[in-house]
Design a protein around this motif. Structure first.
Motif, PDB file in Angstrom:
ATOM      1  N   ASN A  54       0.843  -1.190   0.000  1.00  0.00           N
ATOM      2  CA  ASN A  54       0.000   0.000   0.000  1.00  0.00           C
ATOM      3  C   ASN A  54       0.877   1.238   0.000  1.00  0.00           C
ATOM      4  O   ASN A  54       1.954   1.266   0.622  1.00  0.00           O
ATOM      5  N   ILE A  55       0.414   2.256  -0.698  1.00  0.00           N
ATOM      6  CA  ILE A  55       1.121   3.538  -0.749  1.00  0.00           C
ATOM      7  C   ILE A  55       0.335   4.542   0.087  1.00  0.00           C
ATOM      8  O   ILE A  55      -0.845   4.791  -0.178  1.00  0.00           O
ATOM      9  N   SER A  56       0.981   5.089   1.072  1.00  0.00           N
ATOM     10  CA  SER A  56       0.333   6.063   1.945  1.00  0.00           C
ATOM     11  C   SER A  56       0.508   7.467   1.385  1.00  0.00           C
ATOM     12  O   SER A  56       1.550   7.793   0.804  1.00  0.00           O
ATOM     13  N   ALA A  57      -0.513   8.289   1.593  1.00  0.00           N
ATOM     14  CA  ALA A  57      -0.455   9.667   1.104  1.00  0.00           C
ATOM     15  C   ALA A  57      -1.405  10.532   1.928  1.00  0.00           C
ATOM     16  O   ALA A  57      -2.428  10.049   2.422  1.00  0.00           O
ATOM     17  N   ASP A  58      -1.041  11.794   2.073  1.00  0.00           N
ATOM     18  CA  ASP A  58      -1.944  12.746   2.717  1.00  0.00           C
ATOM     19  C   ASP A  58      -3.131  13.005   1.800  1.00  0.00           C
ATOM     20  O   ASP A  58      -2.988  13.064   0.563  1.00  0.00           O
ATOM     21  N   ALA A  59      -4.310  13.166   2.393  1.00  0.00           N
ATOM     22  CA  ALA A  59      -5.528  13.305   1.592  1.00  0.00           C
ATOM     23  C   ALA A  59      -6.435  14.360   2.201  1.00  0.00           C
ATOM     24  O   ALA A  59      -6.384  14.632   3.410  1.00  0.00           O
ATOM     25  N   VAL A  60      -7.260  14.957   1.348  1.00  0.00           N
ATOM     26  CA  VAL A  60      -8.244  15.947   1.771  1.00  0.00           C
ATOM     27  C   VAL A  60      -9.501  15.756   0.920  1.00  0.00           C
ATOM     28  O   VAL A  60      -9.416  15.447  -0.279  1.00  0.00           O
ATOM     29  N   ILE A  61     -10.655  15.919   1.548  1.00  0.00           N
ATOM     30  CA  ILE A  61     -11.927  15.780   0.833  1.00  0.00           C
ATOM     31  C   ILE A  61     -12.299  17.118   0.217  1.00  0.00           C
ATOM     32  O   ILE A  61     -12.307  18.152   0.894  1.00  0.00           O
ATOM     33  N   GLU A  62     -12.610  17.089  -1.077  1.00  0.00           N
ATOM     34  CA  GLU A  62     -13.016  18.286  -1.795  1.00  0.00           C
ATOM     35  C   GLU A  62     -14.402  18.044  -2.390  1.00  0.00           C
ATOM     36  O   GLU A  62     -14.821  16.905  -2.592  1.00  0.00           O
ATOM     37  N   GLY A  63     -15.081  19.134  -2.696  1.00  0.00           N
ATOM     38  CA  GLY A  63     -16.349  19.020  -3.409  1.00  0.00           C
ATOM     39  C   GLY A  63     -16.124  18.663  -4.864  1.00  0.00           C
ATOM     40  O   GLY A  63     -15.125  19.064  -5.469  1.00  0.00           O
ATOM     41  N   ALA A  64     -17.097  17.943  -5.447  1.00  0.00           N
ATOM     42  CA  ALA A  64     -16.962  17.585  -6.867  1.00  0.00           C
ATOM     43  C   ALA A  64     -17.002  18.825  -7.751  1.00  0.00           C
ATOM     44  O   ALA A  64     -16.465  18.829  -8.859  1.00  0.00           O
ATOM     45  N   GLU A  65     -17.652  19.883  -7.285  1.00  0.00           N
ATOM     46  CA  GLU A  65     -17.741  21.142  -8.043  1.00  0.00           C
ATOM     47  C   GLU A  65     -17.609  22.285  -7.050  1.00  0.00           C
ATOM     48  O   GLU A  65     -18.144  22.239  -5.938  1.00  0.00           O
ATOM     49  N   LEU A  66     -16.924  23.318  -7.458  1.00  0.00           N
ATOM     50  CA  LEU A  66     -16.768  24.505  -6.620  1.00  0.00           C
ATOM     51  C   LEU A  66     -17.299  25.694  -7.406  1.00  0.00           C
ATOM     52  O   LEU A  66     -16.696  26.123  -8.396  1.00  0.00           O
ATOM     53  N   ARG A  67     -18.476  26.203  -7.010  1.00  0.00           N
ATOM     54  CA  ARG A  67     -19.160  27.300  -7.714  1.00  0.00           C
ATOM     55  C   ARG A  67     -18.940  28.604  -6.945  1.00  0.00           C
ATOM     56  O   ARG A  67     -19.153  28.668  -5.724  1.00  0.00           O
ATOM     57  N   SER A  68     -18.519  29.630  -7.686  1.00  0.00           N
ATOM     58  CA  SER A  68     -18.299  30.951  -7.078  1.00  0.00           C
ATOM     59  C   SER A  68     -19.512  31.837  -7.342  1.00  0.00           C
ATOM     60  O   SER A  68     -20.025  31.900  -8.477  1.00  0.00           O
ATOM     61  N   ILE A  69     -19.973  32.535  -6.330  1.00  0.00           N
ATOM     62  CA  ILE A  69     -21.056  33.521  -6.457  1.00  0.00           C
ATOM     63  C   ILE A  69     -20.407  34.892  -6.462  1.00  0.00           C
ATOM     64  O   ILE A  69     -19.795  35.304  -5.472  1.00  0.00           O
ATOM     65  N   VAL A  70     -20.521  35.583  -7.617  1.00  0.00           N
ATOM     66  CA  VAL A  70     -19.831  36.860  -7.789  1.00  0.00           C
ATOM     67  C   VAL A  70     -20.859  37.989  -7.894  1.00  0.00           C
ATOM     68  O   VAL A  70     -22.046  37.768  -8.164  1.00  0.00           O
ATOM     69  N   VAL A  71     -20.381  39.208  -7.708  1.00  0.00           N
ATOM     70  CA  VAL A  71     -21.236  40.396  -7.784  1.00  0.00           C
ATOM     71  C   VAL A  71     -21.550  40.686  -9.250  1.00  0.00           C
ATOM     72  O   VAL A  71     -20.626  40.842 -10.062  1.00  0.00           O
ATOM     73  N   PRO A  72     -22.836  40.792  -9.646  1.00  0.00           N
ATOM     74  CA  PRO A  72     -23.162  41.004 -11.076  1.00  0.00           C
ATOM     75  C   PRO A  72     -22.894  42.425 -11.540  1.00  0.00           C
ATOM     76  O   PRO A  72     -22.703  42.660 -12.726  1.00  0.00           O
ATOM     77  N   TYR A  73     -22.929  43.388 -10.636  1.00  0.00           N
ATOM     78  CA  TYR A  73     -22.682  44.801 -10.995  1.00  0.00           C
ATOM     79  C   TYR A  73     -22.292  45.538  -9.716  1.00  0.00           C
ATOM     80  O   TYR A  73     -22.448  45.037  -8.608  1.00  0.00           O
ATOM     81  N   ASP A  74     -21.743  46.722  -9.903  1.00  0.00           N
ATOM     82  CA  ASP A  74     -21.369  47.532  -8.761  1.00  0.00           C
ATOM     83  C   ASP A  74     -22.626  47.951  -8.006  1.00  0.00           C
ATOM     84  O   ASP A  74     -23.605  48.408  -8.628  1.00  0.00           O
ATOM     85  N   GLY A  75     -22.580  47.791  -6.680  1.00  0.00           N
ATOM     86  CA  GLY A  75     -23.741  48.158  -5.892  1.00  0.00           C
ATOM     87  C   GLY A  75     -23.457  48.021  -4.407  1.00  0.00           C
ATOM     88  O   GLY A  75     -22.328  47.718  -3.980  1.00  0.00           O
ATOM     89  N   TYR A  76     -24.523  48.243  -3.650  1.00  0.00           N
ATOM     90  CA  TYR A  76     -24.410  48.182  -2.206  1.00  0.00           C
ATOM     91  C   TYR A  76     -25.101  46.908  -1.702  1.00  0.00           C
ATOM     92  O   TYR A  76     -26.199  46.564  -2.147  1.00  0.00           O
ATOM     93  N   LEU A  77     -24.407  46.229  -0.749  1.00  0.00           N
ATOM     94  CA  LEU A  77     -24.931  44.983  -0.203  1.00  0.00           C
ATOM     95  C   LEU A  77     -26.076  45.276   0.753  1.00  0.00           C
ATOM     96  O   LEU A  77     -25.920  46.047   1.708  1.00  0.00           O
TER      97      LEU A  77
END
Length: 607
Positions: free
Chosen positions: A364-387
């Motif tokens: 067996n080959i040992s290795a460090d591992a981390v669980i990631e999501g199958a997809e990583l979606r970013s939510i970005v600002v559509p236009y300049d504005g106030y939150l």
């Protein structure tokens, strides 16, 4: 108890005999004088431990022709046990046995026991007090003997220390050996000192003292070598002429002494840790035979100075000889008698080596591992504005269509109303120009109306994008806007990163020395730091061909999918994975890294 009435020796000869504490008959002289002070004494005995060895021996009996009465011996043994004066009455009621211990520096060194007659107890105590008084002479002799022993030991220690300093001061082994034999000749008053070392179980002469005027003819060297070999074989010091208690084989020494005209010889073997590595022979005229004290001095010098000289000799050997000698010594310890622990350890190591060389195991080959999501979606600002609104943060879960954040749309709505009015005005002017057949004005008003419509559609689209919602059932991986309500955000700024809640992949980082053993489709197991008691199975799906450097190590990224979805799995969990390769011998699995390193090392230096 009365007054002690002991008198001094009644003759000059007797006084001189007591003062000469080194005389061999001193104990009888003292005991005879003691008994002359006690006319009622029948028989007397003195036992002493003059050698400070813990063994007591009879040194004098009075009268001289008398024997050691068993009652005296029993009383002496009782005094040695109790270490205090003892008075025992005999069955006839007239005779008593008195025993008195003599101490020197708090240690019991002698016991004086007498059988005497006494009328009453007072007379017994007077006799015991007289014995105590006269025992001062015995204490004097024992104290002088002790001081002489201490003085000889101190002198011997000074000689040893000075000799070690001289030998260490020499720059190389040859000069140190010559200095060694010369010092031995000076300290033991020897005309010739010969030093030899054992090589291949045979002794070879190496150095002789420069004060020696003897020729180096072959026959003399041969006899000298045989005499030294005789001491090496027995690993005991040999003196010639022999002492009374000297029980050794001395045939070669007698031949050497006869060859040189009846010489006094002494050979001391050089021994270190039960291994004899050489010998030293001392030679001088037979009129001055070697004594027991000189033997002790020679043994002290060879035991301490000889070890220093041997260290210099070993350090001067070439590297191959030193390695060969070390291997030979270890083999002799393993194959020779004794050293049961080494033999058991070697036997166990051999059994383990054979077992691991024949027993297969999982590679067996040992290795460090981390669980990631199958997809990583970013939510970005559509236009300049106030939150305007943002209540969720990293770690929260949400369903598809659930609101993440919302921008302020009041300014956009005001602009929308303005453009709606402009569109209505342009359309009305367009219709009027069309009715008057003003073709130029028709085109202008139509263009203005189309522009207003485009602006309206843009504003409506921006208003519809102001509410940012989850595109799928997700877990917020990063993002926390709870402290930024009302602040200005720019178009393209990342507000949140989302990952699917139930769709994971495993990222493993395999060392570059093991990446060639990884193939797609291989299986393995994962143990997470947060869940060390559970194992999760996976299948390798992708191997990234580009290397990465993580914490100073070169690794390759390997991705895998879990065989079964588990509710305990979360994005970001870390652990250790083992990828199953195949079945191999255990010895090849555990030595794989060492063998690869040696191959690279050999290639680097020899190609």
């Amino acid at each position: 108890m009365g007054v002690i009435t002991a008198s001094l020796p009644d003759s000059v000869q007797q006084l001189n005999g007591l003062l000469d504490t080194h005389h061999e008959n001193w104990h009888f002289t003292w005991l005879e004088w003691l008994c002359s002070q006690l006319p009622q004494v029948r028989v007397a005995l003195v036992v002493a431990d003059e050698a400070q060895s813990g063994q007591f021996h009879s040194v004098a009996v009075w009268p001289e022709e008398g024997g050691q009465d068993k009652l005296l011996l029993d009383a002496t043994e009782e005094t040695l046990k109790k270490k205090q004066p003892l008075i025992l009455p005999l069955n006839d009621g007239k005779h008593h046995i008195g025993s008195y211990p003599v101490f020197v520096d708090g240690a019991l060194r002698a016991v004086v026991t007498l059988m005497l007659s006494a009328e009453d107890e007072t007379e017994l105590h007077k006799a015991l007090a007289l014995i105590e008084y006269c025992a001062g002479w015995l204490e004097l002799r024992l104290s002088r003997n002790l001081l002489s022993v201490v003085a000889r030991d101190n002198q011997r220690q000074h000689i040893v220390i000075d000799s070690i300093a001289y030998v260490l001061g020499e720059r190389d082994f040859e000069h140190a050996a010559l200095r060694f034999v010369n010092l031995m000749g000076q300290n033991l008053d020897a005309e010739r000192v010969v030093l030899g070392f054992v090589k291949n179980a045979e002794l070879e002469v190496h150095s002789q003292s420069d004060s020696s005027g003897h020729s180096k003819k072959h026959e003399l060297v041969k006899l000298t070598t045989q005499a030294m070999q005789e001491a090496v074989d027995q690993q005991e010091s040999i003196l010639w002429p022999e002492l009374d208690d000297h029980n050794r084989v001395t045939h070669a020494h007698s031949q050497l002494a006869s060859e040189k005209g009846q010489r006094a010889l002494m050979t001391v073997p050089l021994v270190d840790k039960e291994s004899c590595y050489g010998a030293v022979l001392f030679d001088r005229p037979s009129e001055h035979p070697f004594t027991r004290e000189e033997q002790l001095t020679a043994e002290a010098l060879t035991n301490f100075v000889g070890v220093v000289l041997e260290e210099k000799r070993q350090s001067s050997l070439p590297l191959y000889a030193y390695i060969f000698r070390s291997i030979k010594n270890q083999l002799s310890l393993l194959l020779g008698p004794g050293h049961l622990g080494r033999k058991i350890t070697l036997f166990c190591l051999l059994l383990l080596s054979i077992f691991f060389s024949l027993m297969p195991g999982h590679y067996n080959i040992s290795a460090d591992a981390v669980i990631e999501g199958a997809e990583l979606r970013s939510i970005v600002v559509p236009y300049d504005g106030y939150l305007q609104k943002a209540t969720l943060r990293a770690g929260d879960t949400l369903k598809k269509g659930e609101l993440l954040a919302e921008l302020d749309t009041r300014e956009l709505r005001l602009q929308l109303m303005s453009w709606v009015n402009q569109e209505a005005t342009s359309r009305r002017k367009y219709e009027e120009a069309l009715a008057r057949s003003e073709r130029t004005q028709v085109q202008i008003n139509k263009a203005q109306s189309q522009r207003a419509r485009a602006e309206i559609e843009l504003l409506e689209y921006q208003i519809s994008q102001a509410a940012m919602k989850a595109p799928f059932d997700a877990l917020i991986v990063s993002g926390d806007l709870s402290q930024r309500i009302g602040t200005l955000v720019r178009q393209g700024d990342v507000l949140f990163e989302l990952s699917p809640r139930s769709d994971f992949r495993l990222a493993m980082y395999v060392d570059e020395f093991r990446i060639n053993d990884i193939r797609q489709g291989q299986t393995g197991q994962l143990v997470l730091s947060a869940l060390p008691d559970q194992k999760f199975s996976f299948n390798v799906t992708r191997i990234n061909p580009m290397a990465e450097v993580i914490e100073g190590a070169t690794v390759y990224r390997v991705e895998a999918d879990f065989e079964n979805r588990d509710e305990m799995l979360r994005v970001g969990l870390e652990g250790v994975s083992q990828i199953y390769v195949d079945d191999r011998l255990l010895i090849s699995i555990w030595t794989r890294g060492l063998i690869d390193w040696m191959k690279l090392w050999l290639w680097r230096f020899w190609g």
